[in-house]
Design a protein around this motif. Sequence first.
Motif, mmCIF file in Angstrom:
data_model
loop_
_atom_site.group_PDB
_atom_site.id
_atom_site.type_symbol
_atom_site.label_atom_id
_atom_site.label_comp_id
_atom_site.label_asym_id
_atom_site.label_seq_id
_atom_site.Cartn_x
_atom_site.Cartn_y
_atom_site.Cartn_z
ATOM 1 N N ILE A 1 -3.227 8.099 5.627
ATOM 2 C CA ILE A 1 -2.592 6.876 6.082
ATOM 3 C C ILE A 1 -2.423 5.933 4.895
ATOM 4 C CG2 ILE A 1 -2.779 4.853 7.597
ATOM 5 C CD1 ILE A 1 -4.454 6.560 9.481
ATOM 6 N N ILE A 2 -1.178 5.484 4.668
ATOM 7 C CA ILE A 2 -0.883 4.561 3.577
ATOM 8 C C ILE A 2 -0.528 3.207 4.176
ATOM 9 C CG2 ILE A 2 0.562 4.101 1.555
ATOM 10 C CD1 ILE A 2 1.109 7.088 1.374
ATOM 11 N N ASN A 3 -1.316 2.190 3.857
ATOM 12 C CA ASN A 3 -1.058 0.832 4.316
ATOM 13 C C ASN A 3 -0.501 0.012 3.163
ATOM 14 O OD1 ASN A 3 -2.063 0.951 7.076
ATOM 15 N ND2 ASN A 3 -4.074 1.268 6.140
ATOM 16 N N ILE A 4 0.686 -0.558 3.354
ATOM 17 C CA ILE A 4 1.343 -1.346 2.309
ATOM 18 C C ILE A 4 1.471 -2.791 2.779
ATOM 19 C CG2 ILE A 4 3.398 -1.596 0.869
ATOM 20 C CD1 ILE A 4 3.981 1.365 1.393
ATOM 21 N N ASP A 5 0.861 -3.702 2.021
ATOM 22 C CA ASP A 5 0.967 -5.126 2.302
ATOM 23 C C ASP A 5 1.690 -5.757 1.125
ATOM 24 O OD1 ASP A 5 0.724 -7.645 3.244
ATOM 25 O OD2 ASP A 5 -1.433 -7.860 2.845
ATOM 26 N N CYS A 6 2.906 -6.257 1.360
ATOM 27 C CA CYS A 6 3.691 -6.759 0.242
ATOM 28 C C CYS A 6 4.266 -8.140 0.542
ATOM 29 C CB CYS A 6 4.819 -5.788 -0.131
ATOM 30 S SG CYS A 6 5.994 -5.473 1.202
ATOM 31 N N MET A 7 4.563 -8.856 -0.508
ATOM 32 C CA MET A 7 5.156 -10.196 -0.424
ATOM 33 C C MET A 7 6.474 -10.168 -1.187
ATOM 34 S SD MET A 7 4.355 -13.557 0.409
ATOM 35 C CE MET A 7 2.571 -13.627 0.341
ATOM 36 N N GLY A 8 7.517 -10.774 -0.604
ATOM 37 C CA GLY A 8 8.798 -10.757 -1.293
ATOM 38 C C GLY A 8 9.760 -11.776 -0.728
ATOM 39 N N LYS A 9 10.975 -11.727 -1.225
ATOM 40 C CA LYS A 9 12.027 -12.628 -0.788
ATOM 41 C C LYS A 9 13.256 -11.829 -0.367
ATOM 42 C CE LYS A 9 10.923 -16.551 -3.842
ATOM 43 N NZ LYS A 9 11.473 -17.413 -4.927
ATOM 44 N N SER B 1 4.992 -8.941 -4.999
ATOM 45 C CA SER B 1 3.641 -8.409 -5.160
ATOM 46 C C SER B 1 3.365 -7.418 -4.040
ATOM 47 C CB SER B 1 2.597 -9.533 -5.135
ATOM 48 O OG SER B 1 2.605 -10.182 -3.869
ATOM 49 N N LYS B 2 2.358 -6.556 -4.232
ATOM 50 C CA LYS B 2 2.038 -5.554 -3.221
ATOM 51 C C LYS B 2 0.587 -5.122 -3.335
ATOM 52 C CE LYS B 2 3.596 -1.630 -6.021
ATOM 53 N NZ LYS B 2 3.954 -2.374 -7.219
ATOM 54 N N ASP B 3 0.057 -4.666 -2.215
ATOM 55 C CA ASP B 3 -1.296 -4.135 -2.174
ATOM 56 C C ASP B 3 -1.243 -2.866 -1.337
ATOM 57 O OD1 ASP B 3 -4.002 -3.750 -2.346
ATOM 58 O OD2 ASP B 3 -4.473 -5.086 -0.668
ATOM 59 N N ILE B 4 -1.550 -1.739 -1.949
ATOM 60 C CA ILE B 4 -1.445 -0.446 -1.275
ATOM 61 C C ILE B 4 -2.834 0.160 -1.115
ATOM 62 C CG2 ILE B 4 -0.427 1.864 -1.343
ATOM 63 C CD1 ILE B 4 1.776 0.766 -3.085
ATOM 64 N N LYS B 5 -3.180 0.547 0.124
ATOM 65 C CA LYS B 5 -4.466 1.170 0.410
ATOM 66 C C LYS B 5 -4.243 2.539 1.048
ATOM 67 C CE LYS B 5 -6.839 -3.248 1.098
ATOM 68 N NZ LYS B 5 -7.593 -4.117 2.048
ATOM 69 N N ASP C 1 2.387 -0.303 -11.017
ATOM 70 C CA ASP C 1 2.050 -1.715 -10.877
ATOM 71 C C ASP C 1 3.242 -2.610 -11.148
ATOM 72 O OD1 ASP C 1 -0.595 -1.132 -10.279
ATOM 73 O OD2 ASP C 1 -1.148 -1.018 -12.388
ATOM 74 N N THR C 2 4.443 -2.090 -10.921
ATOM 75 C CA THR C 2 5.651 -2.858 -11.191
ATOM 76 C C THR C 2 5.836 -3.938 -10.125
ATOM 77 O OG1 THR C 2 6.621 -0.851 -12.063
ATOM 78 C CG2 THR C 2 8.115 -2.669 -11.645
ATOM 79 N N ILE C 3 6.268 -5.125 -10.549
ATOM 80 C CA ILE C 3 6.614 -6.182 -9.608
ATOM 81 C C ILE C 3 8.074 -6.548 -9.813
ATOM 82 C CG2 ILE C 3 4.280 -7.087 -9.455
ATOM 83 C CD1 ILE C 3 5.070 -9.274 -11.397
ATOM 84 N N ASN C 4 8.566 -7.420 -8.967
ATOM 85 C CA ASN C 4 9.969 -7.832 -9.021
ATOM 86 C C ASN C 4 10.918 -6.635 -8.930
ATOM 87 O OD1 ASN C 4 9.364 -10.584 -9.271
ATOM 88 N ND2 ASN C 4 9.056 -10.342 -11.464
ATOM 89 N N ILE C 5 10.702 -5.810 -7.920
ATOM 90 C CA ILE C 5 11.571 -4.647 -7.706
ATOM 91 C C ILE C 5 12.627 -5.006 -6.669
ATOM 92 C CG2 ILE C 5 11.656 -2.234 -6.994
ATOM 93 C CD1 ILE C 5 8.720 -2.015 -7.701
ATOM 94 N N ASN C 6 13.864 -4.747 -6.986
ATOM 95 C CA ASN C 6 14.955 -5.002 -6.052
ATOM 96 C C ASN C 6 15.301 -3.735 -5.291
ATOM 97 O OD1 ASN C 6 15.379 -7.715 -6.696
ATOM 98 N ND2 ASN C 6 16.613 -7.173 -8.468
ATOM 99 N N PHE C 7 15.318 -3.818 -3.965
ATOM 100 C CA PHE C 7 15.779 -2.721 -3.132
ATOM 101 C C PHE C 7 17.172 -3.069 -2.640
ATOM 102 C CE2 PHE C 7 11.301 -1.929 -3.132
ATOM 103 C CZ PHE C 7 11.182 -0.556 -3.024
ATOM 104 N N ASN C 8 18.147 -2.292 -3.047
ATOM 105 C CA ASN C 8 19.545 -2.584 -2.699
ATOM 106 C C ASN C 8 20.045 -1.592 -1.661
ATOM 107 O OD1 ASN C 8 20.335 -4.716 -4.787
ATOM 108 N ND2 ASN C 8 19.430 -3.121 -6.057
#
Length: 262
Positions: free
Chosen positions: A244-252, A231-235, A214-221
């Motif tokens: 099937i993995i559906n990932i709905d995420c919000m970021g900058k 934020s993210k929502d994984i189903k 449930d980690t947020i504010n993850i940086n992908f470099n």
Amino acid sequence: MKKIILLIVIILLGGCYDYRELNDMAIVDGILIDYVDDEYKVYLNVIKSSKGKDGNLLDNKVLIGSDSIIADAFYNATNMSSNQVYLGHVSLLVLSEELCKKGINEVIDYVLRDVRISNDYSTIVSNDVSIFDKKLDNESITDLINNSLKNNIGKEIKTVDMVGQKLVNDRIDLVLPYLTMEDELVNLDKIAHFKEDKLNDILESKLYNFLMLDTININFNSDNNVINILSKDIKYDVMKDKIIINIDCMGKVMEIDSKYNL
């Protein structure tokens, strides 16, 4: 009065009977276990302090023993020292990648049952079986690794007791820090994922955290590209022959390596 004096003398002598000077003992602070040619190979890192011109110096010696039976491999390793081997100071257990591919149930069961070793030391996976051969100035390699674990992983550090609990729980997969080293630099950006007691895959820590925690504010470099996931929502949808993995995420998008100015 004579009986009382005699009793006191017996107690004092009895208390000194098993006493040994620390300098006469081989104090082990780290254990590495490998599996080669159908045999367990046990490395015991013995630390020793001595006085130098600039103060106390810390040196180490590695005791190595092997056998097809894990208990006998430990016995052979301890027999490599002329001093009594003390395992109560162990703070790190390293499981080699080859051992993890074979399965770690037997090893974890043995170290948990060995009353000479406590059950609260860190447990990691590594492909480098020469870790204890690295020489550091005034610091044990196990202290360096443990400090890196605390700084990078913190509360998620797995002790051998926790590993044993995870192995008997069929509903939770075991994950352990995966360590690589270059000179004195400790790298913990990967994790070892187990299926039952066998190594399943090596994953990037950030990818694992993104998918499973449930980690947020993850940086992908990636070079100069940085995406900050807020934020993210994984189903998960389990089908007959696939998942099937559906990932709905919000970021900058914090930074992007492009010739275009967005």
